[in-house]
Design a protein around this motif. Structure first.
Motif: not given
Ligand code: SF4
Ligand code: SF4
Ligand code: SF4
Ligand code: FES
Length: 944
Positions: A177, A186, A210-214, A216
């Motif tokens: 992240c 996080l 969180c912007v849900s980029c995936g 993590c």
């Molecule tokens: S989905 Fe992306 S923005 Fe969200 S916690 Fe995971 S890495 Fe960070």
């Protein structure tokens, strides 16, 4: 065994060019200096167990599983944090190491649920693999001590879950992240046994930053962070590499399949645009492809008041061809035309423009790029000689000053935004020129050096003022200009730019930006070793869009910031294939490769290939088509994947034009606003059902690969081909690869491109021909494509759209991260959880003056019309400016936008509309009409 996991070398590749020689387990190896022992071993085919390391992240050294022995050194260093040295002799497999690794694994496993057989990650879990790799057979400590096995599951995110009971606190998610995405959502909270991953302070993932980029989820070596689709449907059994169909970044993905169903999209590490990163749209929002709203049978109707009638393909195509022929017979050859879509592949676009030119016999073809980046084509071609951006995305890693103008990368181009942020965290400086405080202006560990929050519509005076400072303060690169540019144009431009009205002090009055701030920004860019400009629709969608594009090119030439890595002028293309749809010759005045239709030599080449005569006269642009329709001269249109009734400006005018036509053919996935006016609906295919290519913002030609058969039974290029044949033109391809072969043969910048070549090399940036067999990452290296760079005088002509007592505010529009364009795709996914309706951003001062409170329904009125939407009070916009998005058709944002457009290309001026706002109690008249029409169409969609 999992067949979809991508190779992980444990640590990032070393950037060094020199090599060192080492010995691993007695075998010699040569690797780049600075490579970690872990990576060097993997590159040499030796797998050292690891858990906390992954090659997208800096080494961390916390799990102690990757220990090795080095001859002549005491102890057991971690191989992930120890770089190789020349002559180093490394042992990776000894009894002592095996014992140490087993001990480490034993501790992990003693606090881990033993549910491997029923775990959704069974077979795709690094922890499980490592337990096997170190030979762990029993856990001496038992499982009765303190543990985390009862920890709860956070399932708040619609796409992935966090099962804390499975977490080994390796911190890969936190680092992903931070380092990859740059959101810093996080943290590891607590210490020792208490330490755990936390998304914000006591928040769940959905409520956090969180912007849900995936990223993590991608990084997690266990089933702790896991896609819900995998939890529900199980692991994939095969994969197909393809390209995201959302924005112009053009990220590569592995479509992970179970049979013919997609169960996961994972960003592909070898994708040159994204290097294994993704955003919420490409990573998760693909469910629209199989949404129940998909229309899977062709439909026709005599009148738009009739119900739709489902028919076979042959009937729909014959019906269309007959209507088109009759209309041409009655109203003339030029009474029909077509619009190509930047969502479609190059091959699909190419056949539509060929249909118009060869079967319709005119040049009435335009593309939706008309309403977004047509000024880019005009401006960059005029000044530099090529209608495209100058750099690969990776070039930004060499930029010292990054100027972002009229773009919002964290929302519109998120994966590239993460790369920009990475460079900024390394120390590059940022200038943002935008009326609104975009995400890049201030975010964790990032702050723009200057944010020029200009009044909408004043880009040109600002760029002129920046140039004024550069020239008047001696920051121009005279030597570069003398060598590379047209000197007459330089002298004329300099004279213009030095005029007093272009000084920061005068421009401050027009733009509302402090003169000192302009000067400071100009000095920063002018003094940069490498200054790079990135821009978006906030530049082009103005009545001076083309002037501004040329203004930026002037500035870059004057400072010598073109032709090497780290510099350039780069459009951030909105849709996935805007670049390609323009390249393919879908403008009414140009054949593929931007060659003017009046050029006899070029026309002859196409004529010989196609066996037809091509009209030498340019055809209608989209706005001309609508005007001609209202005038009774343009009667039928074939619209490929574009919802003009929602996306084009001045909705009332567009609706009048559509109503005036006698045959409208819509080829799309879903019924949409335009199909309410249509007589034929030809169901299209999603990107998952296509073979072809997209071209991203860096001119990169990426392969799109079919992962499932077309759900409506027909490839889209074939629909167009059959229509051409029904109209009497013998278009005759047997697959999409043959279409690309023809494009390559007829287009000098594509000469060496073919599906086979792309499959072999991955992707390539055009021009790709005998002069540049592997493509051209950076344009204008030794000379500009047009020869000498041309400075163009950029006088400021203000828009005719003015504020007044009645309409005192300026409306500007844009997008947000989770929704995409008119929302046809993203509104049919769980992304609605983040943004279910278009909101109107209003500054607190403007809200207070009108009695508007946060969340209140407000009326937004312009000279063109009025709509209602909910207010969001925020200081992101300045007093006097309001902002909204256009993702929902029921909002009707384009009801209020005007007919003004760019002087050179007629790209609409979406970004400047004089408006008034006031509290409202009910939906506007247009919206009530919309609701009634929607109800009626729903009734008619219930076919016979
Ligand atoms: S989905 Fe992306 S923005 Fe969200 S916690 Fe995971 S890495 Fe960070
Ligand atoms: S969630 Fe996954 S990546 Fe994050 S610390 Fe736990 S095991 Fe590691
Ligand atoms: S950044 Fe653009 S191309 Fe990449 S995943 Fe997101 S929407 Fe798709
Ligand atoms: S992989 Fe090296 S310490 Fe974890």
């Amino acid at each position: 065994m999992n067949r979809t996991r991508q190779t992980d070398f444990g640590t990032p590749a070393s950037p060094a060019t020199d090599t060192v020689s080492i010995e691993i387990d007695g075998l010699p190896a040569t690797v780049k200096a600075g490579t970690s022992i872990l990576r060097a071993a993997r590159e040499s085919g030796v797998d050292i167990p690891k858990l906390c390391a992954t090659d997208s992240l800096k080494p961390f050294g916390s799990c102690r599983l990757c220990l090795v022995e080095i001859e002549g050194r005491p102890g057991y260093p971690a191989s992930c944090t120890t770089p190789v040295e020349d002559g180093m002799k490394i042992r990776t497999q000894t009894e002592a190491l095996a014992r140490l690794r087993r001990n480490v694994m034993e501790l992990y496993i003693s606090d881990h649920p033993l549910d491997c057989l029923t775990c959704s990650a069974n077979g795709d879990c690094e922890l499980q693999d490592m337990a096997g790799a170190v030979g762990l057979r029993e856990v001496r400590y038992g499982f009765d001590g303190s543990n985390h096995l009862d920890a709860t599951v956070d399932a708040s995110n619609p796409y992935f879950q966090f099962d804390a009971s499975k977490c080994i606190v390796c911190s890969r998610c936190v680092r992903a992240c931070d380092e990859v995405q740059g959101t810093f959502a996080l943290t590891i909270e607590g210490r020792g046994f208490e330490s755990h991953v936390s998304a914000g302070i006591g928040e769940d993932f959905l409520d956090s930053e969180c912007v849900s980029c995936g990223a993590c989820v991608q990084a997690c070596p266990t089933a702790t962070l896991m896609e819900k689709s995998i939890v529900e449907d199980g692991l994939p059994d095969h994969k197909v590499v393809t390209t995201c169909a959302y924005c112009g970044v053009g990220c590569s993905f592995q479509a992970e399949m179970k049979g013919d169903q997609v169960v996961r999209m994972t960003p592909w590490k070898d994708g040159m645009a994204n290097h294994g990163h993704s955003c919420v749209k490409g990573r998760f929002a693909w469910g629209y492809a199989t949404h129940r709203d998909r229309v899977l049978k062709p439909m026709i109707r005599e009148k738009t008041s009739d119900p739709w009638r489902e028919v076979e393909w042959s009937e729909a195509i014959e019906f269309t061809a007959q209507r088109f022929r009759e209309i041409q017979h009655q109203y003339g050859r030029k009474s029909i035309g077509g619009i190509t879509s930047s969502r479609c592949t190059n091959e699909e676009v190419f056949v539509v423009q060929k249909l118009v030119r060869a079967a319709f016999g005119n040049n009435n073809v335009d593309t939706c790029a008309r309403v977004c980046h047509s000024p880019t084509g005009y401006g960059l071609k005029t000044t530099l000689g090529t209608s495209a951006g100058t750099q690969p995305f990776d070039s930004v890693m060499d930029a010292d000053v990054i100027m972002v103008i009229g773009a919002n990368p964290t929302a519109g181009h998120p994966v590239f935004a993460s790369q920009i942020k990475r460079r900024l965290r390394q120390g590059a400086q940022l200038v943002v020129i935008d009326p609104r405080e975009i995400g890049l202006v201030r975010s964790p560990h990032i702050a723009a050096a200057h944010h020029l929050a200009l009044r909408p519509g004043t880009n040109v005076p600002i760029v002129n003022a920046l140039a004024h400072v550069v020239v008047s303060e001696g920051l121009a690169d005279e030597e570069y200009v003398r060598e590379r540019c047209d000197l007459d144009s330089w002298e004329a431009w300099k004279t213009m730019i030095l005029r007093p009205e272009n000084s920061p002090e005068e421009v401050a009055k027009v733009s509302g930006v402090d003169a000192e701030e302009i000067r400071a920004a100009a000095r920063l860019y002018g003094r940069a070793r490498n200054g790079a400009i990135y821009y978006g629709l906030g530049v082009t969608e103005h009545s001076q869009g083309s002037t501004m594009v040329m203004g930026m090119a002037n500035l870059a030439m004057a400072t010598g910031n073109l032709g090497r890595s780290g510099v350039g002028v780069n459009p951030l293309r909105g849709q996935n294939n805007v670049q390609g749809s323009c390249d393919m010759g879908s403008f009414p005045h140009e054949l593929a490769g931007y060659r003017h239709i009046s050029g006899e030599e070029v026309r002859t080449q196409f004529e010989q290939h196609w066996g037809v005569t091509i009209d030498p006269e340019p055809g209608f642009r989209i706005p001309n088509m609508f005007d001609a329709a209202c005038a009774g001269e343009f009667k039928a249109i074939y619209i490929q994947g574009e919802d003009v009734a929602q996306s084009d400006p001045d909705t009332t005018h567009v609706e009048a034009a559509l109503s005036a036509m006698e045959c409208i053919v819509v080829q799309d996935l879903f019924l949409n606003e335009t199909s309410k006016f249509a007589h034929v609906f030809l169901p299209g295919t999603s990107f998952l059902e296509k073979n072809g290519t997209f071209i991203n913002a860096e001119r990169r030609i990426n392969r799109v690969r079919k992962v499932m058969e077309p759900q409506q039974g027909k490839d889209e290029w074939l629909i167009t081909q059959e229509l051409a044949q029904a109209m009497g033109y013998d278009m005759n391809y047997s697959n999409a690869a043959e279409i690309m072969d023809e494009i390559a043969e007829l287009t000098p910048t594509f000469n060496n491109v073919s599906f086979d070549f792309l499959d072999e090399v991955g992707s390539v940036q055009w021009p790709c021909n005998d002069n540049a067999p592997m493509g051209t990452p950076i344009m204008h290296v030794d000379a500009f494509v047009r020869g000498k760079g041309l400075f163009v005088e950029t006088e400021y002509e203000p828009t005719e759209e003015r504020t007044s007592r009645k309409f005192p505010l300026l409306l500007t529009t844009g997008r947000i991260l989770s929704q995409y364009n008119v929302g046809a795709q993203t509104r049919r996914t769980a992304n609605n959880v983040w943004y279910g309706e278009d909101l109107l951003e209003v500054h607190p001062a403007d809200a207070e003056a009108r009695g508007i409170k946060d969340g209140m329904l407000v009326s937004l009125a312009s000279r063109k019309g009025d709509i209602t939407l909910r207010a969001k009070i925020t200081t992101r916009v300045k007093p006097g400016v309001v902002y909204t998005t256009f993702h929902n058709p029921e909002t009707g944002a384009n009801v209020v936008t005007t007919e003004y457009s760019d002087w050179a290309t007629e790209c609409p001026e979406y970004k400047v509309t004089a408006v008034q706002i006031a509290p409202a109690t009910h939906r506007s008249k247009w919206q009530e009409g919309f609701d009634a029409r929607a109800e009626e169409q729903e009734r008619l969609a219930e076919t016979d």
